[in-house]
Design a protein around this motif. Sequence first.
Motif, short mmCIF file in Angstrom:
data_model
loop_
_atom_site.label_atom_id
_atom_site.label_comp_id
_atom_site.label_asym_id
_atom_site.label_seq_id
_atom_site.Cartn_x
_atom_site.Cartn_y
_atom_site.Cartn_z
N GLN A 7 -21.00 -33.74 52.85
CA GLN A 7 -19.95 -33.43 51.88
C GLN A 7 -18.89 -32.57 52.54
OE1 GLN A 7 -19.14 -30.35 50.22
NE2 GLN A 7 -20.59 -29.07 51.35
N CYS A 38 -17.08 -30.33 48.61
CA CYS A 38 -17.73 -30.81 47.39
C CYS A 38 -17.50 -32.29 47.11
CB CYS A 38 -17.31 -29.99 46.16
SG CYS A 38 -17.65 -28.22 46.34
N THR A 73 -18.78 -35.97 48.29
CA THR A 73 -19.88 -36.53 49.06
C THR A 73 -19.46 -37.84 49.73
OG1 THR A 73 -20.69 -37.57 47.02
CG2 THR A 73 -21.68 -35.49 47.66
N TYR A 122 -20.38 -29.98 41.40
CA TYR A 122 -21.21 -29.91 42.61
C TYR A 122 -22.04 -28.62 42.61
CZ TYR A 122 -22.59 -30.39 47.49
OH TYR A 122 -23.33 -30.53 48.64
#
Length: 405
Positions: free
Chosen positions: A103, A106, A108, A262
């Motif tokens: 990531q 935040c 991915t 996240y």
Amino acid sequence: VVYLRQESDARPLPPGWRSYVSPEGLRYYVNSCSKETTWRHPSSSRKFLFVLALCSSLCLSGFFLCPPQAHGSPNLLMSDRLSLPICSIQMKLSSSLPLSLPQINCVTFPLPGEGPEQQLLKPNEWSYCDYFWTDKKDPQGTASVAGFEVLLQKQLKGKQMQKEMAEFIHERIKIEEEYAKNLSKLSLSPLAAQEEGTLGEAWTQLKKSLHDEAEVHLKFSNKLHSEVEKPLLTFRGDNFKKDLKKYDHHIADLRKQLASRYAGVEKARKALADRQKDLEVKTQQLEIKLSNKTEEDIKKARRKSTQAGDDLMRCVDLYNQTQSKWFEEMVTTSMELEKLEVDRIEWIQQHLRQYTTLRHETDMFNQSTVEPVDQLLQNVDPAKDRELWVKENKTGEVRPVDMDI
């Protein structure tokens, strides 16, 4: 309780995916490379199908302690798996769960070389929507710059370049106006006004041509202002920057929501790990029979672990929904910015071509002012000039003779 619904298998499957039908008649899908399973058609799932992949991984790692016949039967509901009797305990912390994907701020991304190969959204077009997903360090390396911010800066730079082009044209206009003024002034000069004959006519026409040329340059400067400078200045006025700020704030808000989701996933994952560890400790106490209350404690710990698993799934699902929303808005907005850039370039191209057209016209008109001078210079005849001057200024044709005595 999460009820899983059956989906149609009419759409084609991505590479590596296979579909199967459970004994109950429900269709599910398996990725032969990653062993990922899902009830939803892979092409309709969000980024990486976190939720059902998590279910499968937890079951395999010992959190969902299923009897042998339960494995391979995806029709079991989550609540059914969590309520199955414990047959053995081999707990693993959530660091082994399929949430540890790479990531960046935040967002991915898939693991290198894993999952189906991603295809560009607009192949062979070098579109904005394909190349600005990752954040990068700024030139000083002190902060992270979002890919969308790079696109916004491109728009602002384009606006500045357009402004500077208008300033350049304005300077050219000032030069043309000053030049026209000086040509007109010079055309009125009395210098050599007493020249006579055919040469005098050519000289007079030459001075007149300066006045005509001054008019040509004055018209050229006026057209530059109305047809080049003004359009460059007025194209995308003050509202343009306001619109860019709206785009910026909208995408930035989505990124903030993504960061919040996240953080929620990380918090839920840590809570699940804590509950797993607590369940493991209490199970070990049951095995060595340290307390009569341990069995009841295990039931409570199992319920808490079940709740933690449900919370984690919910947080992951919320994260995926937010990331999907951000993804969609990024594609839509980046393509809008791409269109704005195309419009800007075409607009400037159009008016710079108008500049060259006006320049050609100016040269053509200037040529027309010089042509009469050329013709008169070709007609200059020293013999004729002498004849005209003599006729006008002669004092007598009789020549003197010698004196007689």
